[in-house]
Scaffold this motif. Sequence first.
Motif, mmCIF file in Angstrom:
data_model
loop_
_atom_site.group_PDB
_atom_site.id
_atom_site.type_symbol
_atom_site.label_atom_id
_atom_site.label_comp_id
_atom_site.label_asym_id
_atom_site.label_seq_id
_atom_site.Cartn_x
_atom_site.Cartn_y
_atom_site.Cartn_z
ATOM 1 N N SER A 143 0.830 -1.213 -0.163
ATOM 2 C CA SER A 143 -0.112 -0.069 0.122
ATOM 3 C C SER A 143 0.719 1.147 -0.080
ATOM 4 O O SER A 143 1.974 1.279 0.326
ATOM 5 C CB SER A 143 -1.056 0.116 1.255
ATOM 6 O OG SER A 143 -0.139 0.174 2.281
ATOM 7 N N THR A 144 0.151 2.311 -0.418
ATOM 8 C CA THR A 144 0.903 3.609 -0.137
ATOM 9 C C THR A 144 0.054 4.565 0.849
ATOM 10 O O THR A 144 0.168 5.710 0.573
ATOM 11 C CB THR A 144 0.913 4.249 -1.461
ATOM 12 O OG1 THR A 144 -0.363 4.356 -2.264
ATOM 13 C CG2 THR A 144 1.851 3.267 -2.629
ATOM 14 N N THR A 145 -0.650 4.025 1.816
ATOM 15 C CA THR A 145 -1.457 4.758 2.531
ATOM 16 C C THR A 145 -0.729 5.663 3.539
ATOM 17 O O THR A 145 -1.020 6.350 3.957
ATOM 18 C CB THR A 145 -2.324 3.834 3.485
ATOM 19 O OG1 THR A 145 -1.589 2.873 4.093
ATOM 20 C CG2 THR A 145 -3.025 3.162 2.656
ATOM 21 N N LYS A 146 0.624 5.433 3.677
ATOM 22 C CA LYS A 146 1.582 6.291 4.668
ATOM 23 C C LYS A 146 2.115 7.343 3.893
ATOM 24 O O LYS A 146 2.911 8.022 4.488
ATOM 25 C CB LYS A 146 2.645 5.521 5.227
ATOM 26 C CG LYS A 146 1.964 4.264 6.124
ATOM 27 C CD LYS A 146 3.273 3.495 6.714
ATOM 28 C CE LYS A 146 2.653 2.512 7.629
ATOM 29 N NZ LYS A 146 1.710 2.825 8.743
ATOM 30 N N SER A 147 1.857 7.631 2.467
ATOM 31 C CA SER A 147 2.397 8.687 1.872
ATOM 32 C C SER A 147 1.840 10.071 2.334
ATOM 33 O O SER A 147 0.828 10.028 2.774
ATOM 34 C CB SER A 147 2.034 8.477 0.377
ATOM 35 O OG SER A 147 2.717 7.389 -0.251
ATOM 36 N N GLU A 148 2.520 11.054 2.355
ATOM 37 C CA GLU A 148 2.165 12.216 2.744
ATOM 38 C C GLU A 148 2.772 13.636 2.113
ATOM 39 O O GLU A 148 3.848 13.444 1.344
ATOM 40 C CB GLU A 148 2.549 12.383 4.380
ATOM 41 C CG GLU A 148 3.893 12.384 4.511
ATOM 42 C CD GLU A 148 4.237 12.574 6.165
ATOM 43 O OE1 GLU A 148 5.345 12.875 6.506
ATOM 44 O OE2 GLU A 148 3.397 12.083 6.851
ATOM 45 N N ASP A 201 -2.090 13.800 5.035
ATOM 46 C CA ASP A 201 -1.996 12.131 4.815
ATOM 47 C C ASP A 201 -2.691 12.084 3.422
ATOM 48 O O ASP A 201 -3.981 12.284 3.243
ATOM 49 C CB ASP A 201 -2.419 11.576 5.852
ATOM 50 C CG ASP A 201 -1.805 11.634 7.031
ATOM 51 O OD1 ASP A 201 -0.502 11.452 6.856
ATOM 52 O OD2 ASP A 201 -2.315 12.170 8.163
ATOM 53 N N ALA A 241 -3.670 9.381 2.090
ATOM 54 C CA ALA A 241 -4.613 8.244 1.991
ATOM 55 C C ALA A 241 -6.054 8.863 2.562
ATOM 56 O O ALA A 241 -7.152 8.454 2.281
ATOM 57 C CB ALA A 241 -4.176 7.007 3.102
ATOM 58 N N ASN A 256 -7.325 8.329 5.434
ATOM 59 C CA ASN A 256 -8.308 7.197 6.023
ATOM 60 C C ASN A 256 -8.147 7.407 7.583
ATOM 61 O O ASN A 256 -8.464 6.412 8.488
ATOM 62 C CB ASN A 256 -7.641 5.786 5.700
ATOM 63 C CG ASN A 256 -6.161 5.805 6.149
ATOM 64 O OD1 ASN A 256 -5.348 6.833 6.566
ATOM 65 N ND2 ASN A 256 -5.516 4.599 5.976
ATOM 66 N N LYS A 257 -7.808 8.754 8.039
ATOM 67 C CA LYS A 257 -8.234 8.927 9.721
ATOM 68 C C LYS A 257 -9.242 9.801 9.723
ATOM 69 O O LYS A 257 -9.911 10.425 8.830
ATOM 70 C CB LYS A 257 -6.777 9.663 10.003
ATOM 71 C CG LYS A 257 -5.480 8.728 9.840
ATOM 72 C CD LYS A 257 -4.315 9.667 10.265
ATOM 73 C CE LYS A 257 -3.180 8.585 10.118
ATOM 74 N NZ LYS A 257 -1.816 9.170 10.574
#
Length: 489
Positions: free
Chosen positions: A137-142, A160, A162, A164-165
């Motif tokens: 995944s790339t959900t931690k990209s920022e 962030d 993604a 998703n928070k």
Amino acid sequence: MAIGETNLLRENPLMGSSIFNFFTNFRWDKYLRALLLVSLNLSILQSTSILEAQIDGDPFEDPFAESTPDGIFGVDPFAENIQNPQDTQVDSGSISIAKSGRIRILGPGGVPDLSILPSLRLDFLHSSEGSPDPDVSTTKSEIRFEGNLLKENSFLVRFDLAGNKSTGVISELWLDRAFDSGLHLTAGRLPITMGLESFPGQEKRITITPGLLDWLGGGSAWGVRSGGSWVNHSLTGDIQLSLGDNVDVGGKDFGGYGLLTRFTMRPFSRYLFGGPAEAGELLEGFSFFVTGRWDHNAKGKLQINSAGDVSLYRSTDLEMENANWVRTGWRLPITDFFHIENEWNRTSLYGVGDDKTDMPGEITGFQFSFRLRLGSETPLPVSIPLDLPGQISDTSPKDQKEDFPVDLLLRYEQLSPKERLLNEGLLETEHDLSDLRSLRLVLSKQQTQSIRWILESAWTRNNSPINLSGNLGQAEDIFSFRCLMEIGL
């Protein structure tokens, strides 16, 4: 007229008439015109000689001075007031892009001073439990925007990608003002960091998986913070008000209106109590810290995940009058490249549910870590934890040394949950509440100025099988392996 003169005129009547006739018959107009012409010619001659003498001098110089300057054509008499536009340099600012992708924008006079740091994070996770196939995944990209305004003011915005928070895309946003007294005043969406998770080491730029203790307190909230660092950073303290919209480490709603205090000291610093006279001695970098957090009218789920993102401990939706956390610990640099650190945590819940049940010390835990740096002349950072905002580094990567070390972290963690939440039926994960233990090995390296990577392996176990959420059965041991690559700094 005397008698003699009268007689003379009488005796010489012709003489008297001649003089009279001279004054009466003389053409005065011709004489005056001639005299005027002579005077004018003399003036022109004099002016010409003066101009010839001053042809190389200052036209405003006294013409009758004994000496005159060298000349007006070599020196501009208005040189102090008139400048050549081609010779005038205007500070119009600059925009630079480093190989790592960092964009530096510097405005006229240094305002604004802005750095844009896009980071693409490729996360490869494999766990013995949970999904049977590895997740990529790339959900931690920022993307981070950080900079300074008029030197005393600094800011940071963290996006962030993604989203998703619970906070959405913006997970951190604050503006900090530094004062001459050493105090800082910060407002915005601030991190609620406690203990060693604030350590400005490898986790600062490339985040390892939150540990068991990191889930117990942490996250972010809207608030105001004031604090400072004194005695050459030997003492640091702050107080932070949380004004709402709290989230935990995973970005899920948990918390309330609260207060967070932090204090750190480097007791054996040479600036305090007559510590070692030379920097770098064994105890000179030793530091300890105490942090406390108190939340009023807290809501949300209390959750603890493994390094492989497997849910180990999660409550139902709680409503409580108060929740508090106390965390303390220390760090000891044995050498510039080898550190030891230790911390303890205690979490208490009060007035939980309709029965207003008190649960003091419901979860306690500790962790013990070793840090080692290999293949580098740059020592591990010895800054005490809980660094204040406003200390963002504006050094461009091109100015950094070509020194890419390998950092090693070995960490043991242990949690001891009590039985009150289970007895009250407030847990979603049900298992024998013996100690949760975790051992983590992390290897990280900055490969180039634009690429960092981290390899992380973790083992989590319990004395009896852990009941996994999501009908995944039971497991005595949970093993996870993660490879995280960060492109761009």
